[in-house]
Design an enzyme around this catalytic site. Structure first.
Site, PDB file in Angstrom:
ATOM      1  N   CYS A 270       0.845  -1.185   0.000  1.00 28.38           N
ATOM      2  CA  CYS A 270       0.000   0.000   0.000  1.00 28.38           C
ATOM      3  C   CYS A 270       0.887   1.243   0.000  1.00 28.38           C
ATOM      4  O   CYS A 270       2.099   1.159   0.162  1.00 28.38           O
ATOM      5  CB  CYS A 270      -0.899   0.032   1.236  1.00 28.38           C
ATOM      6  SG  CYS A 270      -1.963  -1.421   1.404  1.00 28.38           S
TER       7      CYS A 270
ATOM      8  N   GLY B 139      -1.281   0.809  -4.875  1.00 29.31           N
ATOM      9  CA  GLY B 139      -2.565   0.249  -4.497  1.00 29.31           C
ATOM     10  C   GLY B 139      -3.696   0.916  -5.228  1.00 29.31           C
ATOM     11  O   GLY B 139      -3.808   2.149  -5.212  1.00 29.31           O
TER      12      GLY B 139
ATOM     13  N   ASN C  96       1.003   0.106   5.869  1.00 30.22           N
ATOM     14  CA  ASN C  96       1.510  -0.618   4.704  1.00 30.22           C
ATOM     15  C   ASN C  96       2.267  -1.832   5.200  1.00 30.22           C
ATOM     16  O   ASN C  96       3.196  -1.696   6.001  1.00 30.22           O
ATOM     17  CB  ASN C  96       2.427   0.279   3.870  1.00 30.22           C
ATOM     18  CG  ASN C  96       3.138  -0.482   2.765  1.00 30.22           C
ATOM     19  OD1 ASN C  96       2.583  -1.427   2.201  1.00 30.22           O
ATOM     20  ND2 ASN C  96       4.363  -0.086   2.458  1.00 30.22           N
ATOM     21  N   GLY C  97       1.880  -3.013   4.741  1.00 32.89           N
ATOM     22  CA  GLY C  97       2.590  -4.216   5.143  1.00 32.89           C
ATOM     23  C   GLY C  97       1.632  -5.306   5.551  1.00 32.89           C
ATOM     24  O   GLY C  97       0.454  -5.302   5.180  1.00 32.89           O
TER      25      GLY C  97
ATOM     26  N   TYR D 140      10.025  -4.128  -8.540  1.00 35.33           N
ATOM     27  CA  TYR D 140       8.732  -3.896  -9.179  1.00 35.33           C
ATOM     28  C   TYR D 140       7.916  -2.752  -8.593  1.00 35.33           C
ATOM     29  O   TYR D 140       7.433  -1.896  -9.326  1.00 35.33           O
ATOM     30  CB  TYR D 140       7.897  -5.181  -9.105  1.00 35.33           C
ATOM     31  CG  TYR D 140       6.478  -5.033  -9.611  1.00 35.33           C
ATOM     32  CD1 TYR D 140       6.199  -5.051 -10.981  1.00 35.33           C
ATOM     33  CD2 TYR D 140       5.410  -4.874  -8.732  1.00 35.33           C
ATOM     34  CE1 TYR D 140       4.894  -4.908 -11.448  1.00 35.33           C
ATOM     35  CE2 TYR D 140       4.106  -4.737  -9.200  1.00 35.33           C
ATOM     36  CZ  TYR D 140       3.856  -4.752 -10.548  1.00 35.33           C
ATOM     37  OH  TYR D 140       2.570  -4.609 -11.009  1.00 35.33           O
TER      38      TYR D 140
ATOM     39  N   ASP E 225      11.485  -8.548 -18.585  1.00 33.61           N
ATOM     40  CA  ASP E 225      10.478  -8.210 -17.585  1.00 33.61           C
ATOM     41  C   ASP E 225      11.157  -8.044 -16.238  1.00 33.61           C
ATOM     42  O   ASP E 225      12.266  -8.564 -16.023  1.00 33.61           O
ATOM     43  CB  ASP E 225       9.410  -9.299 -17.501  1.00 33.61           C
ATOM     44  CG  ASP E 225       8.050  -8.738 -17.073  1.00 33.61           C
ATOM     45  OD1 ASP E 225       7.999  -7.574 -16.618  1.00 33.61           O
ATOM     46  OD2 ASP E 225       7.047  -9.459 -17.192  1.00 33.61           O
ATOM     47  N   ASP E 226      10.491  -7.312 -15.323  1.00 31.84           N
ATOM     48  CA  ASP E 226      11.090  -7.102 -14.003  1.00 31.84           C
ATOM     49  C   ASP E 226      11.125  -8.400 -13.207  1.00 31.84           C
ATOM     50  O   ASP E 226      12.058  -8.663 -12.456  1.00 31.84           O
ATOM     51  CB  ASP E 226      10.331  -6.024 -13.235  1.00 31.84           C
ATOM     52  CG  ASP E 226       8.836  -6.304 -13.170  1.00 31.84           C
ATOM     53  OD1 ASP E 226       8.430  -7.142 -12.357  1.00 31.84           O
ATOM     54  OD2 ASP E 226       8.072  -5.681 -13.944  1.00 31.84           O
TER      55      ASP E 226
END
Length: 488
Positions: free
Chosen positions: A2, A28, A101-102, A255, A363-364
């Site tokens: 988030c 998010g 966040n987490g 990412y 790609d990442d």
């Protein structure tokens, strides 16, 4: 994963929080919310959807106050309903709003403690509401409301809460309280600016939110550190956790974070460039006669790495996919069916860049593999002679339990499979992954040589430890199948 932000200013902060959320939107897209206060009245506006969907002129006009917090949500623990939107709020003690966040990994144990021991009620299944009530209980146990009592309350939280978390709280009549888990798994950055009427402070998940609001990045919140910013613009900080061991999440740099962000004194842009250099060098080692004609990134997060791979290999770099900007990030779409439908809506190839060429797609990372399968097929349909695929990250083989939605190992294409088996499933002519030690070295860079990270989704090593039965319970709660049942 988030996005969170908090500001203590000298005038209304709601508009700055809104702007901050717009540049944290990549973290998010499920829900968003803002809470503000003028010191004795707290207002909250939140709901499901993008930031621009949740807030309009009428709702923003209600958000008065010189301090506030904001959140954009990506669903991990708990359900996907609108009641999970943050910030969460409790009246006692004092009035507290929290954004998180987490992911906590001892949520159920804490939930029982909060209800049975702390005698507090819970209205949702969110671990963030549990965390809010733990903090509220610890603050209520203090003799007074002061910066010192808030620091002691966070110390109590860190004794009880286990997992990866970055938190910003707004406490009525005090100010903002921000803290970061003892391993600093989730990011949190402090910014400051001087105004004509005094110092103003902000905290945010990424430095880009500070940049937009005109705050100068000061430093990152340290592992296990609590920060209190009072309403009059004074900052108090102390490391309150024991046994701190910095292990920032390496997947942030792969990412999630924006390339123009600085986190833990690391430029995300430069980290991704170094990933490309090390992966290009690996390609030259293991396949010197690669025959690659062109390197094409899968937009957007792989561009920095792809450009450096092309330089190392001495071949052309080309943009081969046009991205629809109005489709969200497929990795954080809630549900496999929605992710699959979104790939074709999101990307369209330019046949001129593929026809009769040996193409290296970059790609990442490769997580579930469904997106990679579709993109490889797009390249073939566009006329590519051969399609190689390079991942700037190692194989994702294990769940991430600290706030990224990788709950079920069976949903990860590399889990229990060799690289050759993954190559065959994806349908490319050759697949090459970054080595884990090279990834850590690339993210750390020369200025932070020897720095270590949380690499659990690649290595299966969890710095917090994991209780028996945790993964089975997590799979039952957070797998795509479980989420589909709840939505049904």
């Amino acid at each position: 994963m988030c996005g969170i932000m908090g500001i203590v200013g000298t005038q209304d902060v709601a508009a700055q929080l809104y702007d901050g959320l717009t540049v944290l939107q990549h973290r998010g897209q499920d829900a968003a919310g803002i809470a503000t206060s003028n010191g004795n009245v707290l207002r909250v506006e939140k709901g499901k959807g993008l930031v621009s969907d949740v807030f309009d002129a009428a709702s923003m006009s209600q958000l008065h106050g010189r301090m506030g917090i904001a959140h954009c949500r990506y669903p991990t623990a708990g359900s996907e309903g609108s009641d999970e939107a943050q910030p969460f709020y409790v009246n006692a003690p004092y009035g507290i709003a929290l954004a998180h966040n987490g992911n906590l990994i001892n949520t159920e144990a804490l939930r029982h403690e909060v209800i049975e021991q702390d005698r507090r009620g819970l209205n949702t299944t969110s671990d963030s509401e549990v965390l809010l009530n733990v903090f509220a209980h610890e603050l209520d146990a203090q003799d007074e409301l002061s910066p010192e009592s808030a620091l002691r309350a966070v110390e109590g939280v860190m004794r009880r809460a286990k997992g990866g978390y970055a938190v910003v709280c707004m406490v009525m009549e005090l100010g903002l309280v921000a803290f970061r888990d003892p391993n600093a798994i989730r990011p949190l950055v402090i910014g400051k600016r001087e105004s004509a009427t005094g110092a103003e402070y902000a905290v945010a998940s990424e430095s880009v939110a500070l940049d937009l609001a005109g705050f100068e990045r000061v430093r990152d919140v340290a592992p296990g550190e609590a920060v209190v910013i009072t309403q009059d613009g004074k900052l108090h900080a102390r490391v309150v956790a024991k046994d701190v061991l910095a292990r920032p999440c390496v997947f942030e740099y792969v990412y999630f974070a924006r390339p123009d962000s600085m986190m833990d004194n690391i430029s995300v842009h430069k980290a991704r460039m170094r990933m490309g250099v090390s992966l290009g060098e690996k390609i030259l080692r293991v396949r010197p006669d690669h025959g690659i004609d062109v390197v094409i990134p899968i937009p957007d997060t792989s561009r920095d790495a792809a450009l450096e791979i092309a330089h190392v290999l001495g071949v052309k770099y080309r943009e081969g996919f046009i991205k629809n900007r109005y489709v969200g990030r497929t990795f954080i779409m809630p549900g496999q069916g929605e992710r699959q439908k979104s790939v074709r809506r999101k990307l369209n190839p330019i046949p001129l860049e593929f026809k009769d060429r040996v193409v290296l797609l970059v790609d990442d990372s490769i997580v579930r593999g469904t997106t990679s399968q579709q993109i490889v097929q797009m390249a073939r349909d566009a006329g590519a002679k051969k399609v190689y695929l390079a991942s700037a990250a190692p194989p994702v083989r294990y769940p991430n339990i600290y706030g990224i939605d990788m709950p079920n190992p069976e949903e990860l294409i590399a889990h229990g499979r060799s690289e050759k088996e993954v190559e065959e499933l994806i349908g490319c002519d050759w697949l090459v992954y970054q080595d884990l030690e090279d990834l850590e070295a690339a993210v750390a860079g020369p200025k932070n040589a020897g720095m270590h990270f949380d690499t659990s989704c690649f290595s299966g090593e969890y710095v917090t430890g994991v209780a028996d039965g945790y993964f089975e319970a997590l799979q039952a709660q957070r797998s795509d199948e479980a989420k589909a049942k709840r939505r049904a």
